[in-house]
Write an enzyme that holds these catalytic residues in place. Structure first.
Site, mmCIF file in Angstrom:
data_model
loop_
_atom_site.group_PDB
_atom_site.id
_atom_site.type_symbol
_atom_site.label_atom_id
_atom_site.label_comp_id
_atom_site.label_asym_id
_atom_site.label_seq_id
_atom_site.Cartn_x
_atom_site.Cartn_y
_atom_site.Cartn_z
ATOM 1 N N PHE A 70 0.830 -1.221 -0.070
ATOM 2 C CA PHE A 70 0.055 0.105 -0.019
ATOM 3 C C PHE A 70 0.875 1.164 -0.093
ATOM 4 C CE2 PHE A 70 0.800 -1.070 4.314
ATOM 5 C CZ PHE A 70 1.054 0.215 5.004
ATOM 6 N N CYS A 71 0.139 2.292 -0.371
ATOM 7 C CA CYS A 71 0.792 3.498 -0.346
ATOM 8 C C CYS A 71 -0.086 4.731 -0.141
ATOM 9 C CB CYS A 71 1.862 3.892 -1.630
ATOM 10 S SG CYS A 71 0.689 3.582 -3.181
ATOM 11 N N THR A 72 0.269 6.025 -0.382
ATOM 12 C CA THR A 72 -0.633 7.220 -0.164
ATOM 13 C C THR A 72 -1.795 7.071 -0.939
ATOM 14 O OG1 THR A 72 1.374 8.577 0.458
ATOM 15 C CG2 THR A 72 -0.946 9.549 0.231
#
Length: 301
Positions: A179-181
């Site tokens: 996951f990331c922003t």
């Protein structure tokens, strides 16, 4: 304040082949400026990435303009709201990559991992066989992340391939969830990991921001706040503004506790950059701080 009185912050990206990306810059910049939009859009041959801010009417007009290109007809975006402009001007920049991994052969337009919706994410990362990886930089991870997520301790996305090579093995780690922003890093990271032989690679569709927008706080596995790359600095569930401020010297998010440190000086230094602050930079930051205060005083008169 009522939502209709707030400015709209739209974040967007899409990996899509844009061989004429350089020719798109001027008309895009001109149209955004005509609508009074502020922010930054990155254009590269591999796609588009940006954050823009403006009135409801202006944002809708710009999104319609972008989607008028058939290649961007299905361009998705995420929205939040702010009382003040987090950007001073509008920029459309040409780049070699819209998110820099440093491996031009990695192309999310050719292969990408499995998308997982925010509603399905909790079940996936609760599986003990799944390795959960936060692909963001270390300073972002430190203010908030998902339970049991691994922190690669990277200072830039370029370091991610080294982390994978030294810590993960396709023969041992069968299921990877990342996951990331906003989702963009994970698209490229998942494409890279598939190229390295990892069989089951998943990533959170819409990123942390979509999760915080759609998953109720009482059901959430998120802990802390999410760093964002504008003057809001961080957001909480429901994409409400968080509690962090930004160090004007190094750009790191700083908490109320950080501001009590003797190494903190407003606009000059914080505990994360104090040791590396040269005398020349201190002088430059002091002048920037002086100009900022003068500008603020003029606005308040």
């Amino acid at each position: 304040m009522k939502q209709e009185n707030l400015l709209v912050v739209a974040t967007l990206y899409k990996f899509v082949s844009l061989p004429d990306f350089a020719e798109m810059r001027d008309p895009w910049l001109s149209y955004c400026q005509q609508q009074g939009i502020k922010g930054t859009i990155l254009l590269a041959q591999e796609g588009i990435n940006g954050t823009i801010v403006g009135s409801r009417q202006a944002i809708d007009a710009v999104l319609e303009f972008l989607r008028s290109d058939p290649r961007l007809a299905d361009l998705e975006h995420k929205e939040s709201y702010t009382e003040t402009l987090p950007f001073e001007r509008m920029k459309v920049r040409l780049k070699s990559e819209i998110v820099t991994l440093g491996l031009p052969e990695v192309d999310p337009n050719e292969q990408v991992g499995n998308y997982v919706s925010p509603q399905e994410w909790n079940e996936l990362i609760s599986d003990p066989e799944v390795i959960v990886i936060d692909t963001r930089n270390d300073y972002e991870v430190n203010i908030g992340t998902f339970k049991k997520a691994q922190n690669p301790q990277t200072h830039s996305f370029r370091e991610f391939p080294d982390y994978v090579r030294h810590n993960l093995d396709p023969s041992k780690h069968k299921k990877i969830a990342m996951f990331c922003t906003g989702g963009i890093r994970c698209e490229k990271a998942s494409s890279y990991m598939l190229s390295q032989g990892f069989a089951e690679v998943y990533h959170l569709k819409g990123g942390i921001l979509k999760y915080l927008e759609e998953v109720p706080a009482q059901e959430s596995l998120w802990e802390g706040e999410c760093f964002v790359f504008d003057e809001r600095v961080a957001v909480r569930h429901g994409l409400e503004s968080g509690s962090y401020e930004m160090c004007q010297s190094c750009g790191r998010p700083i908490s109320a506790a950080d501001k009590t440190s003797p190494q903190y000086e407003a606009g000059i230094s914080c505990p994360y950059c104090f040791d590396s602050l040269t005398e020349d930079k201190r002088v430059r930051q002091q002048e920037k701080r002086r100009q900022f205060l003068l500008k603020s005083n003029r606005k308040n008169k």
